[in-house]
Enzyme design. Structure first.
Site, PDB file in Angstrom:
ATOM      1  N   LYS A  81      33.787  16.329  12.637  1.00  0.00           N
ATOM      2  CA  LYS A  81      33.981  14.988  13.180  1.00  0.00           C
ATOM      3  C   LYS A  81      34.327  13.985  12.082  1.00  0.00           C
ATOM      4  O   LYS A  81      33.889  14.117  10.941  1.00  0.00           O
ATOM      5  CB  LYS A  81      32.721  14.532  13.927  1.00  0.00           C
ATOM      6  CG  LYS A  81      32.556  15.210  15.275  1.00  0.00           C
ATOM      7  CD  LYS A  81      31.216  14.909  15.922  1.00  0.00           C
ATOM      8  CE  LYS A  81      31.112  13.514  16.471  1.00  0.00           C
ATOM      9  NZ  LYS A  81      29.872  13.333  17.258  1.00  0.00           N
ATOM     10  N   SER A 156      29.943  11.764  22.076  1.00  0.00           N
ATOM     11  CA  SER A 156      30.832  11.355  21.019  1.00  0.00           C
ATOM     12  C   SER A 156      31.611  12.511  20.386  1.00  0.00           C
ATOM     13  O   SER A 156      32.580  12.294  19.663  1.00  0.00           O
ATOM     14  CB  SER A 156      30.044  10.635  19.932  1.00  0.00           C
ATOM     15  OG  SER A 156      29.213  11.529  19.200  1.00  0.00           O
ATOM     16  N   SER A 180      25.614  13.872  22.671  1.00  0.00           N
ATOM     17  CA  SER A 180      26.946  13.843  22.065  1.00  0.00           C
ATOM     18  C   SER A 180      27.570  15.207  21.825  1.00  0.00           C
ATOM     19  O   SER A 180      28.778  15.303  21.613  1.00  0.00           O
ATOM     20  CB  SER A 180      26.907  13.080  20.742  1.00  0.00           C
ATOM     21  OG  SER A 180      26.672  11.718  20.953  1.00  0.00           O
TER      22      SER A 180
END
Length: 193
Positions: A81, A156, A180
């Site tokens: 990420k 996320s 997430s």
């Protein structure tokens, strides 16, 4: 080269590299080609690391040839990420104001993946500040669900889940404080833990 290596899971890639049936470079090139083929349609990876990945692949192939000890993810193409530090690259967390925040060193997560032998081919999209159940931000734009662009990939870790679901990487890093990893895995039909 076997062009469908991108469709293999991490275990199969690791086994084929370990038995020298494929090279790390072949695995990485297959996943980078897949990334370039599908990412323009879904915007899962917002920082492509092709040069770094190919350089790492060559180093890892040399370590196999020299019979050095290899890590458990040796040669497996992965994504991480954009909200964790990768030395020399911006840690944007999907925020315009952070676009020039260059990380001075790798986070412990990146460091651990490298020690395990994983090859990081790109960094995945997140919602701004990684705090929404969808993946969209003013800096990198929206990530689409690879199965149905009218549905969310979640957040996320929506970019991470979309990357794995579409075959961009065998594994994707995700971080989770309120679903997430779990929600994007559900939304994209992959396994998250």
């Amino acid at each position: 080269m076997n062009d469908n290596i991108w469709s293999w899971d991490a275990t199969k890639i690791g086994e084929k590299i370990g038995t020298r049936k494929i090279s790390v470079r072949e695995a990485v090139e297959s996943n980078l080609k897949r990334l370039k083929d599908v990412n323009p349609n879904i915007n899962a990876v917002v920082d492509i690391l092709d040069e770094d990945a190919l350089c790492t692949a060559d180093k890892l192939d040399n370590s196999v040839l020299e019979s050095q000890d290899v890590g458990p993810l040796h040669g497996v193409p992965i994504t991480i990420k954009i909200n964790i530090d990768y030395a020399g690259r911006p840690t944007t967390n999907g925020v315009v104001a952070f676009k020039d925040m260059i990380a001075p060193e790798d986070s412990i997560t990146v460091e651990s993946f490298r020690k395990a032998g994983a090859v990081i081919i790109g960094r995945t999209n997140v919602p701004a500040f990684s705090t929404r159940f969808f993946t969209d931000n003013a800096l990198h734009g929206q990530t689409l669900n690879p199965w149905d662009p009218k549905k969310t990939p979640g957040g996320s870790s929506g970019g991470a889940a979309a990357a794995v679901a579409s075959g961009i990487g065998a594994l994707a890093h995700g971080n989770d404080r309120a679903g997430s990893v779990r929600y994007p895995a559900f939304a994209c039909g992959v396994y998250g833990f």
